[in-house]
Scaffold this active site. Structure first.
Site, PDB file in Angstrom:
ATOM      1  N   ASP A  30       0.842  -1.194   0.000  1.00 15.95           N
ATOM      2  CA  ASP A  30       0.000   0.000   0.000  1.00 15.95           C
ATOM      3  C   ASP A  30       0.880   1.247   0.000  1.00 15.95           C
ATOM      4  OD1 ASP A  30      -2.480   1.517   0.410  1.00 15.95           O
ATOM      5  OD2 ASP A  30      -1.769   1.794   2.462  1.00 15.95           O
ATOM      6  N   ASP A  32      -0.362   5.255   0.834  1.00 10.33           N
ATOM      7  CA  ASP A  32      -0.676   6.235   1.883  1.00 10.33           C
ATOM      8  C   ASP A  32      -0.830   5.532   3.237  1.00 10.33           C
ATOM      9  OD1 ASP A  32      -0.980   8.582   0.151  1.00 10.33           O
ATOM     10  OD2 ASP A  32      -2.737   7.552  -0.616  1.00 10.33           O
TER      11      ASP A  32
END
Length: 250
Positions: A30, A32
């Protein structure tokens, strides 16, 4: 704390995760809240958006960073709609949801314009990120970056922060028909990597990542410092947790 991970049925073990255990062929990571702290970018763009679209009587309504952090992770559409709902509700509007829908299109266009202009300016790598990605790379795990952030913003941010060279591909929230927590993006990422989900490690920071991984059949490891929609991350159903990507063992 050391990373916690185990084989099915995923009973947590207090042993560092070894990348050379032979369990994994690739990793989906991932963006953010996992690699980059982008909360400052979100807050700045959203405040500029509100200044653009809200009528003068809302000038005194504030948008705190903590309120934004709890809404990050489900894509820009959800973020803008949630912030509008929050602002109208904070102003005491009885029909906040109706008002926010009326403002949504102009607000979304304004947000996209401002975010594109300041992407990465108020963002910083989390401690241990370069070291962790280097360990993943040295261990021979091919990596895909998978985020709900629009793809153009994701690519620009990774390049700006010097992380783009770690990934064979980047997928954003607009890359597929559905976003995390739907499993489709993870399944597509595994197709790109040419790996089985059971041998593809998902690394994220939120229940979105964990739910998508569970549904796709990927093991999932969560960092403890991310956003997770404002909720305690250790309450999420995951295979393990770590305080820094640098805790990964080669």
């Amino acid at each position: 704390n050391a990373a916690l991970i185990s084989e099915p049925p995923y009973l947590l073990m207090t042993t560092p995760l070894s990348l050379n255990s032979g369990r994994y062929d690739a990793a989906i990571v991932d963006l953010d809240g996992t690699l980059v702290d982008t909360l400052g970018d979100f807050v700045a763009a959203l405040r500029l958006m509100l200044a653009d679209v809200m009528p003068p009587e809302y000038a005194g309504v504030t948008l705190a960073a903590a309120d934004v952090g709890a809404k990050v992770g489900k894509g820009s559409e959800h973020l803008v709609q949630s912030v509008l709902n929050h602002v109208f509700a904070q102003a005491g509007r009885a029909q906040a949801a109706i008002d926010s829908v009326a403002y949504y299109e102009r607000a979304q266009a304004s947000y996209q314009r401002h975010y594109a202009a300041l992407n990465g300016q108020h963002a910083a790598l989390y401690p241990g990120v370069p070291e962790g990605l280097q360990k993943l790379q040295k261990s021979g795990l091919r990596m895909v970056c998978l985020t709900n952030k629009p793809l153009a913003f994701a690519r620009s941010l990774l390049q700006l922060k010097g992380l783009d060279g770690f990934f064979v591909e980047v997928f954003g929230g607009d890359s597929f028909a559905r976003k995390k927590p739907d499993p489709l993006p993870l399944m597509k990422a595994c197709e790109c990597l040419g790996t089985l989900p059971a041998r593809t490690l998902m690394i994220g920071d939120s229940s979105n990542d964990a739910q998508a991984a569970r549904a796709a059949g990927c093991p999932v490891l969560l960092v403890t410092y991310g956003y997770n929609h404002g909720a305690p991350v250790r309450e999420v159903d995951a295979d393990g947790f770590m305080d820094s990507l640098a805790e990964l063992l080669e």
